[in-house]
Write a protein that holds these residues in place. Sequence first.
Motif, PDB file in Angstrom:
ATOM      1  N   LYS A  52      29.505  75.116   0.255  1.00 13.37           N
ATOM      2  CA  LYS A  52      28.130  75.182  -0.549  1.00 13.37           C
ATOM      3  C   LYS A  52      28.120  76.688  -1.250  1.00 13.37           C
ATOM      4  O   LYS A  52      27.460  76.891  -2.129  1.00 13.37           O
ATOM      5  CB  LYS A  52      27.139  75.251   0.547  1.00 13.37           C
ATOM      6  N   SER A 142      20.917  70.904   1.871  1.00 13.20           N
ATOM      7  CA  SER A 142      20.903  70.089   0.783  1.00 13.20           C
ATOM      8  C   SER A 142      22.293  70.307  -0.049  1.00 13.20           C
ATOM      9  O   SER A 142      22.911  71.249   0.165  1.00 13.20           O
ATOM     10  CB  SER A 142      19.834  70.504  -0.116  1.00 13.20           C
ATOM     11  N   ASN A 144      24.133  70.782  -2.473  1.00 12.01           N
ATOM     12  CA  ASN A 144      24.209  71.275  -3.905  1.00 12.01           C
ATOM     13  C   ASN A 144      25.061  72.720  -3.831  1.00 12.01           C
ATOM     14  O   ASN A 144      25.085  73.250  -2.577  1.00 12.01           O
ATOM     15  CB  ASN A 144      22.915  71.471  -4.449  1.00 12.01           C
ATOM     16  N   SER A 150      18.582  70.859  -5.845  1.00 13.30           N
ATOM     17  CA  SER A 150      18.992  69.713  -4.977  1.00 13.30           C
ATOM     18  C   SER A 150      19.488  68.427  -5.553  1.00 13.30           C
ATOM     19  O   SER A 150      18.914  68.142  -6.476  1.00 13.30           O
ATOM     20  CB  SER A 150      17.872  69.763  -3.950  1.00 13.30           C
ATOM     21  N   HIS A 229      15.426  79.621  -6.525  1.00 11.06           N
ATOM     22  CA  HIS A 229      16.296  78.853  -5.766  1.00 11.06           C
ATOM     23  C   HIS A 229      15.825  77.417  -6.555  1.00 11.06           C
ATOM     24  O   HIS A 229      14.855  77.330  -7.409  1.00 11.06           O
ATOM     25  CB  HIS A 229      15.519  78.985  -4.426  1.00 11.06           C
ATOM     26  N   TYR A 230      16.472  76.367  -6.235  1.00  8.45           N
ATOM     27  CA  TYR A 230      16.246  75.236  -6.868  1.00  8.45           C
ATOM     28  C   TYR A 230      16.341  75.421  -8.201  1.00  8.45           C
ATOM     29  O   TYR A 230      15.650  74.726  -8.954  1.00  8.45           O
ATOM     30  CB  TYR A 230      15.062  74.709  -6.257  1.00  8.45           C
TER      31      TYR A 230
END
Length: 326
Positions: A52, A142, A144, A150, A229-230
Amino acid sequence: MPKVVPATEASIADAVARLRRGAVVAFPTETVYGLGADTLSAAAVECVYRLKGRPRRNPLIAHVTGAGGPAGARGLAAKWDDRCDALAARFWPGPLTLVVPRAESVPPSATAGWPTIAVRAPDHPVAFALLEAFRGPISAPSANRSGGVSPTTSAHVTADFADVEDLLILDGGPCRVGIESTVLDLSRVPPVILRPGAVTAEALRAILGPVESAGSHAQAASPGTSPRHYAPRTPLELVAPKRLPARIASAEGTLALLVMSDLPDAPAGGALFVMPAEPAEYAARLYDTLRAADACGARLILVERPRQQDGLWAAIHDRLARAAAP
Ligand code: TXA
Ligand code: MG
């Protein structure tokens, strides 16, 4: 290339064999897809961090079945009190993660050395079948690459890990909830919501009484909640509804637009995504849409800020703000 397989009894048995020998397996939950490893194997957990590209200080959530009560979770916790029982009874299986003191028997690697552990029982038949067959906790972030959006489909996972040899991805279709679980820190008084999600602050207060929202202070308590983030790779801007037409007019280059209100037309050369007005549907569509907007070649993604703030909208605003953070 990763290997995407429909979740069947045979493919779940394959996934379990892989987990037993310390490999990593991607699987669906009701929130987002997870990248799972045996919680009790430091080497397997290390693989998750490496794949990750996740910062080593950022702890993982341990997934348990929640079947027959919270027994699986209790074994990971040094302290499991009445509040935990009440929350598990009300919200498990479901999108609520509880942060509790970590049991001595759990290797520190499972929580990046933190004295607490995050646990949840996912509400998805494939995740449940996998956990049942594995007969132990599965730690999974998650699925990703760190910092990105995600995944809510197996295709998203494949896209993020296209270069990884032999990663098994159990396909369970699109995730129903679509944004990550609510993370509630019960080691603090009063308890603190480190990450808002589909189990809302209002629903938690109905059981616990006072509950705080960590907001921008969450990062120290939960490293995964860093401001950016995301996030898609394309710059993203959140725009108030009434400012949207002017902002579209002033923007340079091709645009991707995520809108809720009626808008004239798709901007020339760009892409228009009309988002649902209902929050559960908005959340379920959000990450797939952000990925599509990111892939359409636009220079800028403009997102119309939803007007509503309450309930699930709070979690949606949280994710949009993170996606927009510089
Ligand atoms: O819905 C979900 O929660 C998904 C699915 C796969 O279950 N998982 C997920 O994991 O979103 P991840 O690793 O992407 O996010 C976990 C969040 C991070 O913000 C992390 O910092 C926080 O939970 N966390 C994990 N353990 C913690 C702990 N002991 N104390 C405080 N925060 C913790
Ligand atoms: Mg994540």
